[in-house]
Design a protein around this motif. Structure first.
Motif, PDB file in Angstrom:
ATOM      1  N   PHE A  61       0.792  -1.233   0.000  1.00 47.29           N
ATOM      2  CA  PHE A  61       0.000   0.000   0.000  1.00 47.29           C
ATOM      3  C   PHE A  61       0.824   1.282   0.000  1.00 47.29           C
ATOM      4  CE2 PHE A  61      -3.362  -2.925   1.391  1.00 47.29           C
ATOM      5  CZ  PHE A  61      -4.383  -2.500   0.550  1.00 47.29           C
ATOM      6  N   ASP A  78      -7.403   1.529   1.703  1.00 43.79           N
ATOM      7  CA  ASP A  78      -8.832   1.421   1.395  1.00 43.79           C
ATOM      8  C   ASP A  78      -9.543   1.990   2.611  1.00 43.79           C
ATOM      9  OD1 ASP A  78      -9.105   0.009  -1.162  1.00 43.79           O
ATOM     10  OD2 ASP A  78      -7.894  -1.500  -0.166  1.00 43.79           O
ATOM     11  N   ARG A  84      -8.840   0.726   6.274  1.00 40.93           N
ATOM     12  CA  ARG A  84      -8.495  -0.703   6.278  1.00 40.93           C
ATOM     13  C   ARG A  84      -7.409  -1.009   7.320  1.00 40.93           C
ATOM     14  NH1 ARG A  84      -7.615  -4.211   0.803  1.00 40.93           N
ATOM     15  NH2 ARG A  84      -6.852  -6.086   1.805  1.00 40.93           N
ATOM     16  N   LEU A 140      -8.361   5.364  -0.774  1.00 35.93           N
ATOM     17  CA  LEU A 140      -8.795   4.732  -2.023  1.00 35.93           C
ATOM     18  C   LEU A 140     -10.323   4.668  -2.096  1.00 35.93           C
ATOM     19  CD1 LEU A 140      -6.047   1.963  -2.017  1.00 35.93           C
ATOM     20  CD2 LEU A 140      -6.023   4.164  -3.214  1.00 35.93           C
ATOM     21  N   ARG A 154     -20.049  -5.156  -6.624  1.00 40.80           N
ATOM     22  CA  ARG A 154     -19.499  -3.982  -5.940  1.00 40.80           C
ATOM     23  C   ARG A 154     -20.455  -2.808  -5.913  1.00 40.80           C
ATOM     24  NH1 ARG A 154     -13.077  -3.043  -6.657  1.00 40.80           N
ATOM     25  NH2 ARG A 154     -13.240  -2.295  -4.521  1.00 40.80           N
ATOM     26  N   LYS A 187     -12.692   6.174  -7.732  1.00 35.40           N
ATOM     27  CA  LYS A 187     -12.488   4.927  -8.466  1.00 35.40           C
ATOM     28  C   LYS A 187     -13.811   4.394  -8.977  1.00 35.40           C
ATOM     29  CE  LYS A 187     -12.280   2.038  -4.258  1.00 35.40           C
ATOM     30  NZ  LYS A 187     -11.400   1.343  -3.319  1.00 35.40           N
ATOM     31  N   HIS A 188     -13.887   3.468  -9.877  1.00 32.30           N
ATOM     32  CA  HIS A 188     -12.812   2.908 -10.689  1.00 32.30           C
ATOM     33  C   HIS A 188     -13.046   3.450 -12.082  1.00 32.30           C
ATOM     34  CE1 HIS A 188     -13.609   0.047  -7.357  1.00 32.30           C
ATOM     35  NE2 HIS A 188     -12.297   0.008  -7.299  1.00 32.30           N
ATOM     36  N   ARG A 198     -13.509  -9.171 -14.601  1.00 32.25           N
ATOM     37  CA  ARG A 198     -13.212  -7.731 -14.512  1.00 32.25           C
ATOM     38  C   ARG A 198     -11.894  -7.330 -15.173  1.00 32.25           C
ATOM     39  NH1 ARG A 198     -11.946  -6.197  -8.204  1.00 32.25           N
ATOM     40  NH2 ARG A 198     -10.560  -7.912  -7.718  1.00 32.25           N
ATOM     41  N   MET A 231      -8.337   6.509  -9.600  1.00 32.93           N
ATOM     42  CA  MET A 231      -7.848   5.142  -9.826  1.00 32.93           C
ATOM     43  C   MET A 231      -8.419   4.582 -11.128  1.00 32.93           C
ATOM     44  SD  MET A 231      -8.405   1.656  -7.580  1.00 32.93           S
ATOM     45  CE  MET A 231      -7.678   2.240  -6.070  1.00 32.93           C
ATOM     46  N   TYR A 234     -10.045  -1.968 -13.793  1.00 29.99           N
ATOM     47  CA  TYR A 234      -9.425  -3.181 -14.324  1.00 29.99           C
ATOM     48  C   TYR A 234      -9.775  -3.461 -15.786  1.00 29.99           C
ATOM     49  CZ  TYR A 234      -7.964  -4.830  -9.671  1.00 29.99           C
ATOM     50  OH  TYR A 234      -7.347  -4.980  -8.466  1.00 29.99           O
ATOM     51  N   ASP A 266      -5.384   0.531 -10.528  1.00 30.06           N
ATOM     52  CA  ASP A 266      -5.938  -0.407  -9.562  1.00 30.06           C
ATOM     53  C   ASP A 266      -4.879  -1.487  -9.356  1.00 30.06           C
ATOM     54  OD1 ASP A 266      -7.458  -1.771  -7.768  1.00 30.06           O
ATOM     55  OD2 ASP A 266      -9.261  -1.859  -8.991  1.00 30.06           O
ATOM     56  N   TRP A 267      -5.003  -2.182  -8.245  1.00 36.44           N
ATOM     57  CA  TRP A 267      -3.942  -3.114  -7.833  1.00 36.44           C
ATOM     58  C   TRP A 267      -3.839  -4.265  -8.846  1.00 36.44           C
ATOM     59  CZ3 TRP A 267      -4.097   1.004  -5.395  1.00 36.44           C
ATOM     60  CH2 TRP A 267      -3.385   1.271  -4.231  1.00 36.44           C
ATOM     61  N   SER A 402     -11.916  -5.540  -0.825  1.00 33.96           N
ATOM     62  CA  SER A 402     -10.955  -4.559  -0.311  1.00 33.96           C
ATOM     63  C   SER A 402     -11.566  -3.551   0.663  1.00 33.96           C
ATOM     64  CB  SER A 402     -10.312  -3.819  -1.485  1.00 33.96           C
ATOM     65  OG  SER A 402     -11.298  -3.251  -2.310  1.00 33.96           O
ATOM     66  N   GLU A 488     -16.527  -7.965  -3.779  1.00 33.43           N
ATOM     67  CA  GLU A 488     -15.609  -7.713  -4.896  1.00 33.43           C
ATOM     68  C   GLU A 488     -15.231  -9.016  -5.609  1.00 33.43           C
ATOM     69  OE1 GLU A 488     -12.226  -5.453  -3.586  1.00 33.43           O
ATOM     70  OE2 GLU A 488     -11.101  -5.929  -5.380  1.00 33.43           O
TER      71      GLU A 488
HETATM   72  C1  BGC Z   1      -9.726  -2.941  -5.690  1.00 36.62           C
HETATM   73  C2  BGC Z   1      -9.558  -1.494  -5.310  1.00 36.62           C
HETATM   74  C3  BGC Z   1      -8.769  -1.389  -4.051  1.00 36.62           C
HETATM   75  C4  BGC Z   1      -7.421  -2.071  -4.255  1.00 36.62           C
HETATM   76  C5  BGC Z   1      -6.514  -2.025  -3.048  1.00 36.62           C
HETATM   77  C6  BGC Z   1      -8.405  -3.694  -5.704  1.00 36.62           C
HETATM   78  O1  BGC Z   1      -8.637  -5.056  -5.791  1.00 36.62           O
HETATM   79  O2  BGC Z   1     -10.366  -3.047  -6.932  1.00 36.62           O
HETATM   80  O3  BGC Z   1     -10.817  -0.885  -5.167  1.00 36.62           O
HETATM   81  O4  BGC Z   1      -8.626  -0.048  -3.671  1.00 36.62           O
HETATM   82  O5  BGC Z   1      -7.657  -3.432  -4.557  1.00 36.62           O
HETATM   83  O6  BGC Z   1      -6.976  -2.835  -2.047  1.00 36.62           O
END
Ligand code: BGC
Length: 754
Positions: A61, A78, A84, A140, A154, A187-188, A198, A231, A234, A266-267, A402, A488
């Motif tokens: 992160f 997040d 988070r 995020l 989501r 996002k997204h 996705r 952000m 995907y 995005d990650w 997330s 998710e």
């Molecule tokens: C999610 C994002 C999230 C990121 C970091 C991704 O899988 O789509 O919304 O911010 O992970 O956890």
């Protein structure tokens, strides 16, 4: 260049660098100087290696700062409902900190259901303070992808089906977060409207739908909210991944809207070094992260925007123009966030945050049905309340992907009901059904033991027995945060309630007519039993204060004032994407794993689709009852014609004709009676939430300007308002229009802003 000349030029360059590096006047640290000057100064002191290091993650992160220059690292989190918990440097497992529990705010669907921008400001400010206290620089969230199908796993993290509502709610959220010196990360971006496939879905959408439906909330985030980061999503659009997409990022976001912030992937959303360099991505996160044990000495060096980028520069295959632009943006972000010495310190789990979570929850709960005024529960008549259903006891802040949290506490609906009614009535509980007894996400455990070894019949017959003997039954069910529900990375498999709940509700309704269904979900659900129950309450995911917020509404301590931010359809076939057979798309026939999803319904999403097809929904967009009633008086219009750049003011008196205080969301829709391109029968273009004492009247004022009349003309690539007749529809929901006003726009106009 001859040799002497080269030596001379090199000597000058080295001198400039040395001078800059040791220059006494560190402009970049001087907060009295304009940000752009500071950016240029910092940039001129950095080596290529230092610049590239800023472009990608260094842990799950975080991303690197410039240690030599005292420019801090960036820490992201997040999002979007709470902060988070800390995970390990290079793993999703918990870091095991004991100071990282947070307040869980209601999910964003609930925030949208308040239809109250003040609540969005309160939300943003409060969650921003939690982020700041936890030393995060980028939050995020929020998410504003449009609700195209009720199956999207989501949707609970987004703000509904209407671009105007989502735009109005996202702006104050961002401003609230960023008032803490913490960047919001909207996002997204963009077109991530379901979770199935996705990473491989290529969205095909026409420009009208793109600009009128899917982009407005992002545009408002940038142009009105001044968001500092965004952000990429995907999915693909025009065959390019959205995280490095020429059209979405360079042309629209940075070009048309002039975004001066940072685009974060995005990650794992980055797939190509060259595209990432040229197509607008600024920071790459999370592609593969096992940098501590596998592969190279540090896997993060192998990110698309890490060593491979440096190599291209070193080999002269690409210049540094894009690099400079990316780093400028990142430095600007630093000066706005972690190098802003004046930013506040934040706070965590404060009474103010708990109060905010509870207010937002109370305002977002939607009373969908209330036959014979069974609600609020009349305590003079009630001796025994039966509470039935797994969601009355299941913790909902853990799970969902997330946005999963580790909370200071979460008050369950059952505990909230006991707390509010327990001293006046006997509260009995039965499970009714067993859904998903598990409760773990990334190592955060609920510590609830929800295992039940009885047979389904035994569990149901216990519930039926207690329902028979109760004065009122409160069934608390719905969805949860497990895979294939509101979660998710997967979508729901159907519109119906899981775990045989329809059957349970029907059986309970047979033995007790006084049954109230509290549906906890972030999505519309089918309600085949709706005629058999006395009341239905849409309660969303309410977070920490869940039980209190629900009990306040059931008891009447709070008069419900939430309105649906999405249509509740009777059946999936009533939803445009499904009616058209355009979900989740079709696998290409070319050996790739790309799934084309054609949004062939165009701009006709949600109530826009219902209107043109005359479909009656289960509950319409904008619907929500109150314990009082509101009467809409005759509107007064300032003029019946409107010229270009002119405006019309409409005043409509609204009276509370019941006998308790209540709030109403007065909604204004526009109907263009004739246009060169097809238009929806109505489109939300304004709303006001007002609170009224019994018998009080408030005159609600709306101003119509030509941008509210415009549509996106894809041939001209402009917003255009065409002359002619319009109707203004003022009402309490998309299907409950109370007053109409007609007027004429006298000239055609092109609205400058894209
Ligand atoms: C999610 C994002 C999230 C990121 C970091 C991704 O899988 O789509 O919304 O911010 O992970 O956890």
């Amino acid at each position: 260049m001859n040799k002497m000349k080269r030596i001379f030029v090199s000597a000058i360059l080295i001198t400039v660098c040395v001078f800059k590096t040791f220059s006494l006047e560190q402009v970049y640290l001087d907060e009295t100087r304009p940000i752009d000057e500071r950016v240029e100064d910092a940039l001129s002191r950095m080596t290529i290696e230092e610049k590239v290091a800023m472009l990608h993650a260094q842990s799950k992160f975080s991303s690197a700062g410039v240690p030599r220059l005292g420019i801090p690292e960036f820490w992201t989190t997040d999002g979007p409902h709470g902060i988070r918990p800390e995970v390990l440097w290079d793993d999703w497992d918990q870091a095991g900190w004991t100071n990282d529990s947070c307040v869980a705010f209601p999910a964003l669907t609930c925030l949208a259901a308040t239809w109250n921008p003040d609540m969005a400001m309160l939300y943003g400010k409060s969650i921003g303070e939690e982020a700041r206290y936890r030393k995060k620089d980028i939050l995020l969230g929020p998410g504003v992808n449009i609700y195209r199908t009720p199956l999207n796993g989501r949707n609970f993290e987004y703000m509904g089906e209407d671009p105007y509502l989502a735009a109005k709610m996202v702006v104050p959220y961002i401003q609230g977060v960023q008032s803490n010196g913490v960047a919001a990360c909207v996002k997204h971006y963009a077109l991530n409207n379901h979770e199935a496939n996705r990473h491989t879905t290529n969205v095909v959408v026409d420009d009208r739908a793109l600009y009128e439906i899917y982009l407005p909330a992002f545009k408002a985030a940038v142009k009105e909210g001044g968001v500092w980061t965004i952000m990429g999503s995907y999915n693909l659009y025009k065959n390019q991944h959205a995280c490095h997409n020429q059209y979405l990022l360079n042309d629209i976001l940075k070009g048309e809207w002039g975004f001066d912030g940072v685009v974060v992937s995005d990650w794992g959303g980055t797939h190509d070094t060259y595209q990432a360099i040229t197509n607008g991505l600024d920071m790459e996160f999370g592609s593969w992260t096992n940098g501590l044990s596998n592969g190279a000495s540090n896997a993060y060096d192998n990110y698309y925007l890490a060593a491979p980028y440096q190599k291209l520069i070193r080999e002269g295959k690409i210049g540094t123009q894009e690099l400079e632009d990316k780093v400028r943006r990142i430095l600007r972000l630093a000066f706005r966030t972690n190098m802003n010495k004046n930013r506040p310190f934040g706070s965590l789990c404060s009474p103010e945050h708990i109060e905010a979570a509870s207010r937002i929850g109370e305002e977002g709960i939607v009373l969908l049905k209330n036959e014979n005024n069974i609600l609020p529960i009349n305590m003079n008549k009630i001796k025994r309340i039966a509470v039935i259903g797994e969601n009355a006891i299941k913790m909902m802040t853990v799970g969902g992907g997330s946005s999963s949290l580790k909370v200071k506490y979460e008050l369950s609906p059952l505990d909230g009901i006991k707390k509010r009614f327990g001293d006046k009535a006997e509260i009995v509980y039965a499970r009714g059904y067993v859904g998903d007894p598990s409760g773990e996400y990334n190592g955060v455990v609920t510590n609830q033991n929800l295992k039940d070894d009885r047979t389904n019949e035994e569990i149901l017959s216990e519930a039926v027995e207690i329902a028979k003997q109760a004065d009122v039954v409160i069934f608390v069910g719905g969805l949860n945060k497990s895979s294939y529900q509101d979660c998710e990375d997967s979508d729901r498999k159907g519109l119906g309630l899981p775990y045989n709940q329809d059957n349970v509700i029907s059986k309970l309704a047979k033995v007790n007519k006084n049954i109230v269904v509290v549906n906890i979900s972030g999505n519309a659900v089918a309600m085949p039993w709706v005629e058999d129950v006395a009341a239905v309450v849409q309660a969303w995911y309410l977070g920490t204060e869940c039980g209190n917020a629900i009990a306040s509404v059931l008891s009447g301590d709070v008069n419900p004032s939430g309105k649906l931010p999405m249509t509740f359809p009777v059946a999936l076939s009533d939803v445009a994407a499904h009616a058209k057979g355009e979900y989740p798309g079709k696998l290409r026939n070319d050996g790739t794993d790309i799934v084309d999803c054609n949004y062939s319904e165009g701009i006709f999403v949600g109530y826009r689709w219902n209107d043109i097809n005359r479909i009656t929904p289960l509950f319409p967009f904008g619907h929500g009852l109150s314990y009082t009633k509101f009467k809409y008086g005759k509107p007064v219009v300032s003029s019946n014609t409107m010229a270009l750049d002119d405006k019309i003011v409409i005043k409509v008196p609204v009276t509370n004709i019941g006998d308790c205080i209540g709030a109403e969301v007065v909604q204004l829709y526009i109907n263009d009676l004739k246009s060169s391109l097809p238009r929806p029968i109505k489109e939300l273009k304004d709303f006001k939430k007002i609170k009224l004492e019994p018998k009080q009247t408030i005159e609600v004022e709306f101003t119509i300007t030509s941008d509210k009349l415009a549509f996106f003309d894809d041939n001209k690539h402009e917003w255009v308002a065409e002359s002619g007749d319009f109707r203004v529809l003022i009402g309490s929901s998309a299907t409950d229009i109370r007053q109409t006003v007609r007027f004429k726009l006298s000239d055609d106009s092109i609205i400058a802003s894209k």
